[in-house]
Motif scaffolding. Structure first.
Motif, mmCIF file in Angstrom:
data_model
loop_
_atom_site.group_PDB
_atom_site.id
_atom_site.type_symbol
_atom_site.label_atom_id
_atom_site.label_comp_id
_atom_site.label_asym_id
_atom_site.label_seq_id
_atom_site.Cartn_x
_atom_site.Cartn_y
_atom_site.Cartn_z
ATOM 1 N N THR A 115 86.094 91.284 25.966
ATOM 2 C CA THR A 115 85.529 91.392 27.317
ATOM 3 C C THR A 115 86.145 90.351 28.249
ATOM 4 O O THR A 115 86.505 90.650 29.393
ATOM 5 C CB THR A 115 84.003 91.222 27.252
ATOM 6 O OG1 THR A 115 83.451 92.224 26.394
ATOM 7 C CG2 THR A 115 83.384 91.345 28.629
ATOM 8 N N CYS B 61 89.564 91.289 29.334
ATOM 9 C CA CYS B 61 89.684 92.492 30.165
ATOM 10 C C CYS B 61 90.406 92.185 31.476
ATOM 11 O O CYS B 61 90.208 91.135 32.097
ATOM 12 C CB CYS B 61 88.287 93.050 30.450
ATOM 13 S SG CYS B 61 88.296 94.512 31.501
ATOM 14 N N ALA C 51 84.526 99.291 26.752
ATOM 15 C CA ALA C 51 85.542 99.712 25.777
ATOM 16 C C ALA C 51 85.519 98.861 24.511
ATOM 17 O O ALA C 51 85.613 99.398 23.393
ATOM 18 C CB ALA C 51 86.927 99.685 26.434
ATOM 19 N N LEU D 93 82.658 100.041 22.330
ATOM 20 C CA LEU D 93 82.991 101.320 21.703
ATOM 21 C C LEU D 93 83.988 101.133 20.560
ATOM 22 O O LEU D 93 83.881 101.796 19.518
ATOM 23 C CB LEU D 93 83.568 102.274 22.753
ATOM 24 C CG LEU D 93 82.588 102.905 23.737
ATOM 25 C CD1 LEU D 93 83.339 103.814 24.708
ATOM 26 C CD2 LEU D 93 81.504 103.687 23.011
ATOM 27 N N LEU D 94 84.963 100.253 20.747
ATOM 28 C CA LEU D 94 85.970 100.032 19.703
ATOM 29 C C LEU D 94 85.328 99.511 18.433
ATOM 30 O O LEU D 94 85.545 100.060 17.332
ATOM 31 C CB LEU D 94 87.026 99.047 20.206
ATOM 32 C CG LEU D 94 88.093 98.648 19.169
ATOM 33 C CD1 LEU D 94 88.923 99.868 18.764
ATOM 34 C CD2 LEU D 94 88.985 97.542 19.719
ATOM 35 N N ASP E 125 93.667 96.485 28.071
ATOM 36 C CA ASP E 125 92.606 97.461 28.308
ATOM 37 C C ASP E 125 93.030 98.865 27.916
ATOM 38 O O ASP E 125 92.259 99.621 27.305
ATOM 39 C CB ASP E 125 92.193 97.432 29.777
ATOM 40 C CG ASP E 125 91.542 96.108 30.163
ATOM 41 O OD1 ASP E 125 90.969 95.473 29.259
ATOM 42 O OD2 ASP E 125 91.611 95.716 31.336
ATOM 43 N N VAL F 161 93.056 99.182 24.080
ATOM 44 C CA VAL F 161 91.709 99.297 23.514
ATOM 45 C C VAL F 161 91.149 100.698 23.756
ATOM 46 O O VAL F 161 90.568 101.315 22.856
ATOM 47 C CB VAL F 161 90.785 98.219 24.117
ATOM 48 C CG1 VAL F 161 89.328 98.485 23.729
ATOM 49 C CG2 VAL F 161 91.199 96.831 23.633
ATOM 50 N N ALA F 162 91.336 101.220 24.955
ATOM 51 C CA ALA F 162 90.839 102.560 25.253
ATOM 52 C C ALA F 162 91.505 103.616 24.390
ATOM 53 O O ALA F 162 90.845 104.529 23.870
ATOM 54 C CB ALA F 162 91.061 102.869 26.735
ATOM 55 N N VAL G 258 90.075 103.535 20.910
ATOM 56 C CA VAL G 258 88.774 104.199 20.825
ATOM 57 C C VAL G 258 88.948 105.711 20.749
ATOM 58 O O VAL G 258 88.351 106.389 19.905
ATOM 59 C CB VAL G 258 87.893 103.821 22.033
ATOM 60 C CG1 VAL G 258 86.624 104.677 22.065
ATOM 61 C CG2 VAL G 258 87.532 102.342 21.988
#
Length: 414
Positions: free
Chosen positions: A318, A321, A337, A340-341, A381, A384-385, A388
């Motif tokens: 975080t 980010c 994100a 969620l990961l 970012d 990471v997205a 996921v």
């Protein structure tokens, strides 16, 4: 009542001041390992044949009493006779015997038995001869009435030899110990310090075999390697699992602190390292429970520690980010994100437990290394997205198109 008779008489090699039973294996004496085995066999009275009481014997008495057993130290065979009642179930373990508990229980649980080995194999290893063909494998079980003859023997008789003779006169059945137990180190007589060092390596390898199996993750393999290489030194130095657990927490806190200061890659690595140190502590604790029965349950707080490590990863991700502030993003958007990961990394191994690769998602050392690399070299970012989405897509594909069920035991074909 089940009764264990142990011995602390024989000297270790050419050193008369060192006794076999006091030789250390994994930071604990062989006699302490035998007490753990006796407790695992359900013995409620433990008798140690020894010429004198020492501080270590007092500590062993406390360990036996915590396990729910009475503890006696006696010097002669005549003193042993009143402690073995006719209805007792007696287990005898030889001086310096070190065995894997599961192997000993399997051999002794069948009933009264004198365990034997081929004489040509056993004599060079330090086992006592029974007859021309067989040697005593240093463990036997018989009814307490067999020991009634101890009261008639001269006081200078060796108790183990006397009990072996009485068991032979009572025609207690013989059973051979498989040669495989000797070959892989699960059954040993330890006579000298040099043998103790050699056997200790085998002992650690046997206790960590499952941790280094083919499906083990990189972090688990590294943990096993550390325990095998450094475990003896750590245990002999008194490094108990709880102390290693404290060190794991300190490493994790250091990682969080460095992440707060902006050193994200190092923070991710230290969080992964803290997880690995905790795995080392857990493996050492598991070895002690299996071999010594030092605790009736697994170390508490391990699951909470893993949750805290995951919370650390979410927090650092975080902070890492790159969403620009002041553009109308809702509060907590930067954490969406990362949450969620980590959530998917916990969900996939549960949903796809039959996939060996899913266990790699539980390896937080690997997670820390990957996140550190991503933090340095890739758009954080976006990476990471994509991770996921990749995990979600993989899980859905496996469940939908490969016929996998997240709960196969509760499903059946119509």
């Amino acid at each position: 009542m089940r009764v264990a008779v142990l011995s602390l008489i024989e000297s270790a090699g050419d050193e008369p001041d060192v006794l076999r039973g006091y030789l250390p294996i994994g930071g604990r004496s062989i006699l302490r390992h035998q007490i753990g085995l006796a407790l695992s066999l359900g013995c409620k009275r433990i008798v140690v044949m020894a010429e004198a009481i020492s501080g270590e014997l007092v500590a062993m008495q406390h360990a036996a009493e915590r396990g729910g057993a009475q503890f006696h130290v006696i010097a002669t065979a005549r003193m042993l006779a009143p402690l073995l009642l006719p209805d007792d179930d007696v287990f005898v373990l030889g001086d310096g015997l070190l065995v894997m508990p599961d192997a000993a229980r399997e051999m002794l649980d069948a009933g009264p038995v004198v365990l034997t080995l081929p004489v040509e194999t056993a004599l060079p290893l330090g086992f006592e001869r029974i007859d021309i063909n067989y040697a005593f494998a240093a463990a036997m079980r018989f009814p307490g009435r067999v020991a009634a003859g101890l009261a008639e023997l001269p006081p200078e008789w060796n108790v183990q030899s006397a009990l072996l003779r009485l068991a032979a006169q009572a025609r207690i059945a013989h059973r051979g110990v498989p040669a495989s137990l000797l070959n892989d180190g699960r059954w040993n007589i330890v006579r000298t310090e040099a043998e103790a060092h050699r056997v200790e390596r085998q002992w650690l390898n046997l206790h960590t075999t499952k941790s280094s199996a083919g499906s083990a993750t990189p972090g688990e393999r590294l943990t096993t390697l550390i325990v095998r290489r450094l475990g003896p030194a750590m245990l002999h130095a008194g490094t108990r699992p709880a102390l290693a657990g404290v060190a794991a927490g300190a490493v994790g806190l250091l990682g969080g602190g460095l992440g707060w200061l902006g050193h994200f890659a190092i923070g991710f690595l230290l969080l992964g390292l803290g997880w690995m140190v905790e795995r080392v502590a857990s493996l050492l604790g598991q070895i002690e429970r299996n071999s010594l029965l030092v605790s009736g349950s697994a170390r508490r707080g391990v699951a909470i520690f893993h949750l805290l490590i995951d919370a650390g990863f979410v927090t650092l991700a975080t902070w890492r980010c790159e969403l620009p502030p002041g553009h109308g993003w809702p509060w907590g958007a930067a954490a969406f994100a990362p949450v969620l990961l980590i959530g998917m990394m916990r969900l996939v191994p549960l949903a796809l437990a039959n996939r060996p690769w899913s266990r790699w998602l539980e390896d937080r050392l690997l997670t820390g290394c990957v996140l550190a690399i991503v933090s340095i070299f890739l758009p954080f970012d976006a990476a990471v997205a994509l991770a996921v989405l990749g995990l979600l897509g993989t899980c859905l594909f496996a469940l939908q198109f490969e016929g996998s069920s997240p709960n196969p035991r509760l499903t059946s074909e119509a």
